[in-house]
Design a protein around this motif. Structure first.
Motif, PDB file in Angstrom:
ATOM      1  N   SER A 129      39.584  54.987 -10.425  1.00  0.00           N
ATOM      2  CA  SER A 129      38.773  54.004 -11.028  1.00  0.00           C
ATOM      3  C   SER A 129      39.364  52.568 -10.757  1.00  0.00           C
ATOM      4  O   SER A 129      38.866  51.596 -10.467  1.00  0.00           O
ATOM      5  N   ALA A 133      37.926  49.328  -9.052  1.00  0.00           N
ATOM      6  CA  ALA A 133      37.588  48.208 -10.502  1.00  0.00           C
ATOM      7  C   ALA A 133      37.294  47.052  -9.774  1.00  0.00           C
ATOM      8  O   ALA A 133      36.451  46.204 -10.258  1.00  0.00           O
ATOM      9  N   TYR A 138      33.506  52.500 -11.423  1.00  0.00           N
ATOM     10  CA  TYR A 138      34.580  53.511 -11.755  1.00  0.00           C
ATOM     11  C   TYR A 138      34.231  54.970 -11.511  1.00  0.00           C
ATOM     12  O   TYR A 138      33.258  55.266 -11.304  1.00  0.00           O
ATOM     13  N   ASP A 142      36.581  61.058 -17.614  1.00  0.00           N
ATOM     14  CA  ASP A 142      37.879  60.331 -18.279  1.00  0.00           C
ATOM     15  C   ASP A 142      38.736  61.222 -18.999  1.00  0.00           C
ATOM     16  O   ASP A 142      38.708  61.105 -20.416  1.00  0.00           O
ATOM     17  N   LYS A 225      30.186  49.724 -13.506  1.00  0.00           N
ATOM     18  CA  LYS A 225      30.524  49.884 -14.886  1.00  0.00           C
ATOM     19  C   LYS A 225      29.285  49.040 -15.575  1.00  0.00           C
ATOM     20  O   LYS A 225      28.608  48.104 -15.319  1.00  0.00           O
TER      21      LYS A 225
END
Lengths: 494, 400
Positions: A129, A133, A138, A142, A225
């Motif tokens: 990620s 970024a 990403y 997670d 994102k």
């Protein structure tokens, strides 16, 4: 925990094995006790075992060479990524090679236009990620350990995370792998294109806990994102009301980016630890995160709030800033260490249940806690029904440790009894191995083990994990065919 | 030549045990709507699974549906629509492509064929939505795998393995599907008059923005599509969600792609009609004389792959779905020309012969030939589920 009996012959041949591994992986063989010590356990620290030898290959070729040595000598192999697994999947064997993939730690290619990143297995989840970024991308899964856990380990365990209800687990975000079989053959599945050809071997390799092959390269898809994300804290006077709200949000057609629940014990431990601003007097606390365009997020937060009020929410706070949103999450993300502060030890369980059974399961869990005289705090990926009961105990008290193990097993059996499963994201490993027969019948397990036979006919890859009883492939392949005569009076025929 | 049509799981087990003991290969069928897919099966007997039918349970709030394989997909879709939910992988109806009536397929057939539609780009494939299965193996034994919850890593993911296996690993008896809420609003942004690298870049840039596309496709000038300007190549960007969100994202996309092409917006029904045509490969269903291929490639390679085939075989038609990652091609006639088509692949990806006369499919590798170690592993997997080779022999590969 009973592990396969170490093979004395292999232990006697350690010298030969070391020499051959050193030829296969020059400079990557660790044999002295002090250097091997850090590898004796993964994140299920209650179990420890020194491996026979540790091998740290630096390339796919070296992985293949090491596996060929092990196959030729009949030596067992335990693959290991970053060692953050919670179910003991990387617990070494006294007569086995521990194959550590951490030196394969390079990002090989970032392809923004095809939205794919190709990496070696030792790269950490978070590093992917971070690497993308700058362009607003990403990697979606997670797990809480994302700062440390490796992507190869994520593939082996099919790791989830708090956002997987909306964005999927590892399997749903994986485009391809390169892996090495126990025979040392290198096989590629998938790539930057969607859907590998033929049988979905990528699908079964994902989450196979190191029992089918050793992953040496991973291609994942990356996502852009969301424009905004906001979270709302919702407190309820009962667990039932919180659970009903979760169901109602989903029934209303809303799939939040994250939907987490904590019970009173867990939220108070978290509040003590990080002062996230949680209300201490509620029975259950929900964090619901909505993401997307600002207009959508505002709209959905209003709807979620209304649903929660309709179900008796006594507390409601919407994050007004990014700092506040992160503070809401800080409490949740610190829940495990927070519980670690109020108890000398804790063990984290990982069952999944049908969401509607949540109130009943929590009530029964309380009763079980009383029965075993142990405290339980609950955090819960409420959106997808994945429970994380934390059992508090003191490992220095042998009786408490024993009770904690038994309570854990009882909780997981309860998950299965209400229609759920033993593990939602941590894997079976050694921790839940002996409970597999509670979820699966003999034939169910036999067919799974037959799949392993197709990959690893001698059972050298990570034995003692996942399956409670080891069967030889010849035995599994035997067929006792009954019947064999037409006609069948009952079956419609044409 | 016998057709066995079990009505219960135990009858299915009995039938399978007979086939195994007598070493009599079976052709597994639901309604037979996808018999044109894969290689023709060489089997003396038919195992008709259409009577194992019906929705076992549907819990909208758990996002979960349990169904028997013989259930008609149309019935299932109707049940989902009633609760404003859907199968998020956008199941195509390819029955007309193979010469059948629309809506003729079963859920078991859909899962076994592993067919996903345009939404696959965002939502994942069939296999990402199959949470659990029960099946009778080619050993004559019933086994269950997966579970009835949306998140589960207990044991090997056999549901994924059996999805897309075309009945060569087992006869499904029950399927657990993950379902999702249907979007409130769907709209499509059309970029008209955009071709080649510019079309690719427009799709890549849209997907590289927070617009959260549900689907992205490119269509050439040569084919008539409902709702699109005639004789104009177009990029199609599909947006779904709550109205305010779709509105905001449309605005965002409009600004991002400003000046690259003329834009128009297709509203609900027009958008749905257009995407159904793409999903069901309708232009190729209407031209039954053409051999049809589907190629899965890295998205940015789609146009080049299509161009290579069109240049080598003038008269070929095709379009791009999955933002370029899926290439549909209809060749000029019924000759499959596998060497030429597979030669157009960019060094990765695969090509599947979706339609051709039986004789052609019997002599052409319908699925991408696999490199040796993988082909051997595949054969070993098959043998562990079907040691006597009674399940749909030859459907996926000659002799397999």
């Amino acid at each position: 925990m009973r592990m396969p009996v170490p093979d004395e012959r292999i232990i006697r041949e350690r010298g030969t094995l070391i020499a051959r591994l050193q030829a296969a992986v020059p400079g990557g063989v660790v044999v002295d006790e002090t250097s091997m010590r850090p590898f004796e356990t993964d994140a299920l620290t209650a179990y420890r075992q020194m491996p026979l030898v540790v091998v740290l290959p630096a390339s796919t070729d070296e992985v293949a060479a090491a596996l060929r040595v092990c196959r030729a000598m009949g030596v067992k192999v335990v693959p290991r990524g970053a060692g953050t697994g919670l179910s003991g999947g990387a617990l070494p064997l006294a007569d086995g090679v521990l194959l550590v993939l951490s030196r394969l730690n390079r990002i090989l290619e970032i392809d923004y236009d095809n939205r794919a990143v190709r990496v070696q297995p030792g790269v950490t989840n978070l590093a992917i990620s971070q690497a993308v970024a700058g362009r607003g991308f990403y990697y979606a899964p997670d797990p809480s350990s994302q700062i440390a856990c490796s992507i190869g380990g994520n593939v082996a365990e099919n790791s989830g995370g708090v956002h997987c209800l909306k964005y999927g687990v590892t399997a749903n975000n994986l485009l391809g792998v390169e892996f090495v079989t126990i025979d040392g053959e290198v096989i590629r599945l998938g790539g930057k294109h969607l859907d590998p050809e033929g049988y979905d071997l990528l699908g079964v390799l994902t989450g196979s806990e190191g029992l089918l092959g050793v992953v040496t390269e991973v291609t994942v898809r990356i996502l852009q994102k969301p424009e905004t994300a906001r979270a709302v804290l919702l407190g309820f006077p009962s667990v039932e009301a919180g659970g009903a709200t979760v169901a109602a949000v989903i029934a209303a057609g809303i799939i939040p980016g994250g939907m987490e629940m904590m019970d009173n014990a867990a939220l108070n431990a978290a509040e003590d630890f990080v002062q996230a601003g949680y209300p201490r007097d509620v029975a259950s606390l929900l964090i619901v995160e909505l993401d997307g365009p600002a207009a959508e997020v505002d709209h959905l937060i209003t709807r979620v709030e209304a649903i929660a009020r309709g179900h008796g929410a006594s507390y409601c706070r919407v994050s007004a800033s990014e700092e506040e949103r992160l503070a809401f999450w800080a409490g949740r993300k610190a829940a495990f260490p927070a519980v670690g502060r109020i108890s000398p030890d804790y063990v984290c369980m990982d069952g999944t249940i049908p969401r509607r059974t949540l109130p009943a399961v929590l009530t029964r869990m309380e009763a079980l806690g009383r029965e075993y005289r142990l405290r339980v705090a609950n955090v819960f990926h409420a959106g997808d029904g994945n429970l994380h009961p934390l059992i508090l105990f003191d490992a220095n008290d042998a009786d408490e440790f024993d009770r904690a193990e038994k309570l854990g097993a009882a909780i997981l059996r309860l998950c299965v009894e209400v229609g759920g499963v033993l593990t939602g994201e941590h894997g079976v490993g050694i921790e839940k191995r002996d409970l597999m027969t509670d979820q699966f019948g003999a034939e169910d397990l036999a067919q799974q083990m037959r799949l392993k036979c197709a990959f690893d006919p001698d059972g050298l890859l990570n034995p003692g994990k996942v399956f409670p009883t080891l069967h030889r492939c010849a035995e599994l392949g035997r067929m006792v065919v009954q019947g064999g005569r037409l006609p069948f009076p009952d079956i419609p025929r044409f | 030549m016998t057709t066995l049509a079990p009505e219960t799981e135990s009858q299915l087990i009995e039938a399978m045990r007979w086939a195994v003991a007598a070493e009599q290969p079976l052709e597994l069928l639901g309604r037979g709507s996808k018999r044109g897919f894969g290689r023709p099966v060489q089997a003396a007997h038919t195992l008709d699974l259409s009577r194992l039918s019906g929705i076992v349970s549907y819990e909208p709030e758990e996002l979960l549906l349990v169904v028997k394989p013989g259930t008609m997909l149309a019935d299932l879709s109707a049940a989902l629509a009633e609760r404003r939910q859907m199968l998020a992988f956008d199941p195509p109806d390819l029955s007309p492509l193979w010469g059948g009536a629309a809506g003729a397929g079963t859920v078991g057939g859909l899962v076994s064929a592993g067919l996903s539609g345009p939404r696959r780009l965002k939502a994942g494939a069939v296999r990402d939505h199959v949470l659990g299965i029960s099946a009778v193996s080619g050993r004559g034994d019933l086994f269950r795998a997966g579970g009835k919850v949306v998140k589960n890593v207990t044991g090997y993911d056999l549901p994924k393995l059996l999805t897309g296996a075309l009945g060569t690993l087992g006869a499904l008896t029950e399927i657990v599907l993950k379902v999702l809420p249907a979007p409130e609003v769907t709209r499509t942004l059309v970029l008209a008059g955009i071709d080649g690298a510019a079309a690719h870049q427009a799709m890549a840039d849209a997907l590289g923005s927070p617009a959260e596309l549900a689907a992205a496709a490119w269509v050439p000038a040569g084919l008539p599509w409902p709702g699109l300007p005639p004789r104009t190549p177009c990029v199609l960007l599909r947006l779904e969600g709550v109205a305010v969100s779709v509105e905001a994202r449309l605005g965002h996309l409009g600004r991002l792609l400003e000046g690259r092409a003329a834009t128009a917006v297709l509203e609900a029904e027009d958008s749905a009609r257009l995407w159904a045509e793409l999903r069901d490969a309708a232009p190729l269903a209407r031209q039954p004389e053409r051999a049809v291929w589907k190629l899965s490639v890295p998205p940015m390679q789609g146009m080049a792959v299509l161009d290579r085939i069109r240049t080598a075989l003038p008269g070929s038609i095709g379009w791009l779905d999955w933002a370029g990652g899926l290439v549909w091609v209809g060749l000029p006639d019924g000759d499959a020309r596998a060497g030429l088509v597979r030669g157009a692949l960019p060094g990765e990806g695969h090509a599947t012969l979706m339609r051709a006369p039986d004789g052609v499919r019997a002599t052409t590798p319908v699925f991408q030939p696999q490199p040796e170690p993988l082909a051997r592993l595949t054969a070993r997997v098959k043998a562990q589920f079907d040691p006597k080779g009674v399940l749909n022999p030859g459907r996926m590969a000659a002799g397999g």
